[in-house]
Design a protein around this motif. Sequence first.
Motif, short mmCIF file in Angstrom:
data_model
loop_
_atom_site.label_atom_id
_atom_site.label_comp_id
_atom_site.label_asym_id
_atom_site.label_seq_id
_atom_site.Cartn_x
_atom_site.Cartn_y
_atom_site.Cartn_z
N GLU A 51 3.60 -12.74 32.26
CA GLU A 51 2.22 -12.39 31.86
C GLU A 51 1.27 -13.19 33.16
OE1 GLU A 51 1.82 -13.56 27.91
OE2 GLU A 51 3.25 -12.06 27.33
N GLY A 52 1.39 -13.23 34.22
CA GLY A 52 0.61 -13.64 35.42
C GLY A 52 0.94 -15.14 35.47
N ASN A 53 1.88 -15.61 34.85
CA ASN A 53 2.29 -17.00 35.11
C ASN A 53 3.64 -17.11 35.64
OD1 ASN A 53 0.11 -18.41 33.87
ND2 ASN A 53 0.77 -17.55 32.06
N ILE A 54 4.01 -18.07 36.62
CA ILE A 54 5.46 -18.28 37.20
C ILE A 54 6.11 -19.33 36.35
CG2 ILE A 54 6.59 -18.97 39.22
CD1 ILE A 54 5.15 -16.46 39.85
N LEU A 55 7.10 -19.11 35.76
CA LEU A 55 8.04 -19.78 34.85
C LEU A 55 8.52 -21.09 35.64
CD1 LEU A 55 9.65 -17.17 32.39
CD2 LEU A 55 7.62 -18.63 32.12
N PHE A 56 8.71 -21.94 35.25
CA PHE A 56 9.44 -23.36 35.44
C PHE A 56 10.38 -23.60 34.46
CE2 PHE A 56 10.56 -27.90 35.67
CZ PHE A 56 11.10 -27.96 37.00
#
Length: 130
Positions: A51-56
């Motif tokens: 959803e447009g975010n890079i997961l960490f």
Amino acid sequence: KLFIAFGKINNAFVLKATPASTENKGFGKVFFETFVDAKEAELKMNGRAVEGNILFVSKVLSNEELEKQRSKGIGLYVKRLPDYVNNDMLKKAFMQFGTVISTEIKYAEIRNPTTGKLELKSRQFGFVYF
């Protein structure tokens, strides 16, 4: 729902801004039944765009692990390191800010699909201790 493909989940939650809020803080925790499932989820989901975010995605540190890091001195967490950065490069980059006691880049063992051999690959984060 993002993590159910990796194995049995004992517990999962997203932290909310306030108990009554529907707005989240942008992070949560997933607790798998086995370490192997958790490790696979970490390796496959860390850095993935959702959803447009890079997961960490990383292991939750126990109180003992947190204390061990604190006992080394003042520690900085550094993320999104390029794959080519090694401990010496990280140390040199932070020496201008004080005496660096140690650096610790985290690596994962990845099986090379061509050779079948395990190789170390940077997880693109690490710690600098002063």
